[in-house]
Structure formats: C-alpha cells, structure tokens
Scaffold this motif. Structure first.
Motif, short mmCIF file in Angstrom:
data_model
loop_
_atom_site.label_atom_id
_atom_site.label_comp_id
_atom_site.label_asym_id
_atom_site.label_seq_id
_atom_site.Cartn_x
_atom_site.Cartn_y
_atom_site.Cartn_z
N TYR A 164 2.44 1.71 -3.42
CA TYR A 164 1.44 2.38 -4.28
C TYR A 164 1.24 3.86 -4.19
O TYR A 164 1.07 4.81 -5.42
CB TYR A 164 0.01 1.81 -4.18
N ASN B 133 -4.46 -2.01 -6.51
CA ASN B 133 -5.25 -1.05 -5.84
C ASN B 133 -6.71 -1.07 -6.28
O ASN B 133 -7.74 -1.08 -5.48
CB ASN B 133 -4.99 0.40 -6.04
N ASP C 285 0.84 -1.18 -0.05
CA ASP C 285 -0.03 -0.03 -0.08
C ASP C 285 0.99 1.39 0.16
O ASP C 285 0.72 2.23 -0.52
CB ASP C 285 -1.13 0.04 1.21
#
Length: 216
Positions: free
Chosen positions: A38, A166, A35
């Motif tokens: 990203y 995502n 995460d």
C-alpha cells in the motif's frame, strides 16, 4: 545494499533453472507485506530500482551493478525461496532485480512480486498466446499497447484495492479504540460500584454493631 549477479557457467547442462511450482493465489496472506505494498503503490518512488535484465537479442551492453544480460545470469546463483517463506518482505536483501512496479525488486528475473521464481517459459507462452487472442493484437505495436494498457489497469486496480483495505484497517482501528474506551469506562464504573457497595456494607455493619452495643 550491494547488488551483484554471478556470471553463468559455460556448461548449460549444469544450469539449475528454477520455476515456480505454485500459483500467486496460493501464496499465504501477510498483513505486513500488504501494508508495504500500500505504501509503495500510494507513494511510489520516482524511478525503478534494482538490476535491469537485458533481453538476449538486445544490442544494449550490460553495465556493472545496473544491468545484466539474461543469458549471463547463473541460475545456481539465484536464491532458493520456498512457498512457505512467501511473501518476502519488500526490503529482503535477496531482492535485487528490477520489476515493472517501481519500488519493488524481484529475487529472480521474471519472478513473482511476492518473491521467488516465476512461471515456466511454457506457462508464459500459454499466457501470452491467450493474451494476444483475447486482446486481438495483430502486430507488435498493437501487442505493446495492449500490454501497457493491461499493466496500467492492473496498477490502478491494485491501488484501489489497497486504498479500500487501508480504509477498512483505519475503520477497524477506530472501532477498536471506541471499544477500548467503552471497556475502560465500564471498568471504572464497576470499580466505583464495587467501592460504593463496600462502603454501604461497612456503614450497615457499623449501624448494626452500634445497635447491638448495650446502652450506657
């Protein structure tokens, strides 16, 4: 965050040189790390941060807290990072060296993005030799262009993979919300059905009780 690098000892025999004993694909998966990647790849900072490593053959002079010559880094001052600890959080204070990816610092010069030291010089030479042969680089300029192109391709591929991941996470979250809504709705329906059955049972018991009562 204070960034500092201990100077290297004068006796090279005391250097505790660290190299990775694992490959990147052996590093455990971490949703939190992915995460963070990203977010960094999708919204990169304007410039790289961290201490820059100056090659030993460069005439550039080191600047305190900004850059350091490779040979002046004492390997014993670098952190001990095991495979079990990887990947490290991108905000881990042990990350102090600049990397090719803006927004991500390294714990070791030439180390892995996930944290820890990188491959040995021999492995790097083997990779470089294979890369030159594969790209057909005939001189330093061609090699530089090939490396730049390769890095751009890898960054684009990483961004695409992060976007796909995502999107999948968002889709999963939507599905989970829909499932929770259906489960909550079903729970409410069960409660209503149970209440209706209980009311029907009470009414039936009341009617039976009245029938059994003697007439006045």
């Amino acid at each position: 965050m204070s960034q500092s690098v201990s100077p290297r000892g004068k006796d090279p025999k005391t250097a505790n040189i660290q190299y990775a004993t694992h490959l990147p694909h052996q590093i455990p998966y971490s949703a939190h790390y992915e995460d963070s990647l990203y977010h960094i790849l999708e919204y990169p900072p304007r410039s790289r941060d961290g201490i820059f490593i100056i090659p030993n053959d460069s005439s550039e002079q080191p600047k305190q807290g900004i850059s350091v010559r490779a040979r002046d880094i004492d390997p014993k001052s670098l952190p001990q990072v095991t495979l079990q600890q990887l990947p490290l959080s991108v905000h881990d204070p042990r990350r102090i060296f600049a990397s090719p990816v803006p927004g991500i610092r390294l714990t070791h010069p030439g180390g892995y993005l996930e944290g820890g030291p990188g491959p040995s010089p021999e492995e790097q030479r083997n990779w470089a030799r294979e890369f030159v042969e594969r790209e057909g680089a005939v001189d330093e300029k061609a090699l530089g262009l090939a490396v730049q192109h390769h890095m751009q391709q890898n960054m684009a591929l990483a961004k695409d993979r992060m976007r796909v991941r995502n999107d999948a996470l968002q889709q999963n979250a939507r599905i989970e919300r829909e499932i929770k809504t259906l489960m909550d709705q079903r729970e409410m329906e069960v409660k209503i059905e149970t209440r209706m059955k209980e009311d029907a049972t009470r009414r039936r018991e009341t009617r039976e009780h009245k029938r059994k009562m003697p007439a006045v």
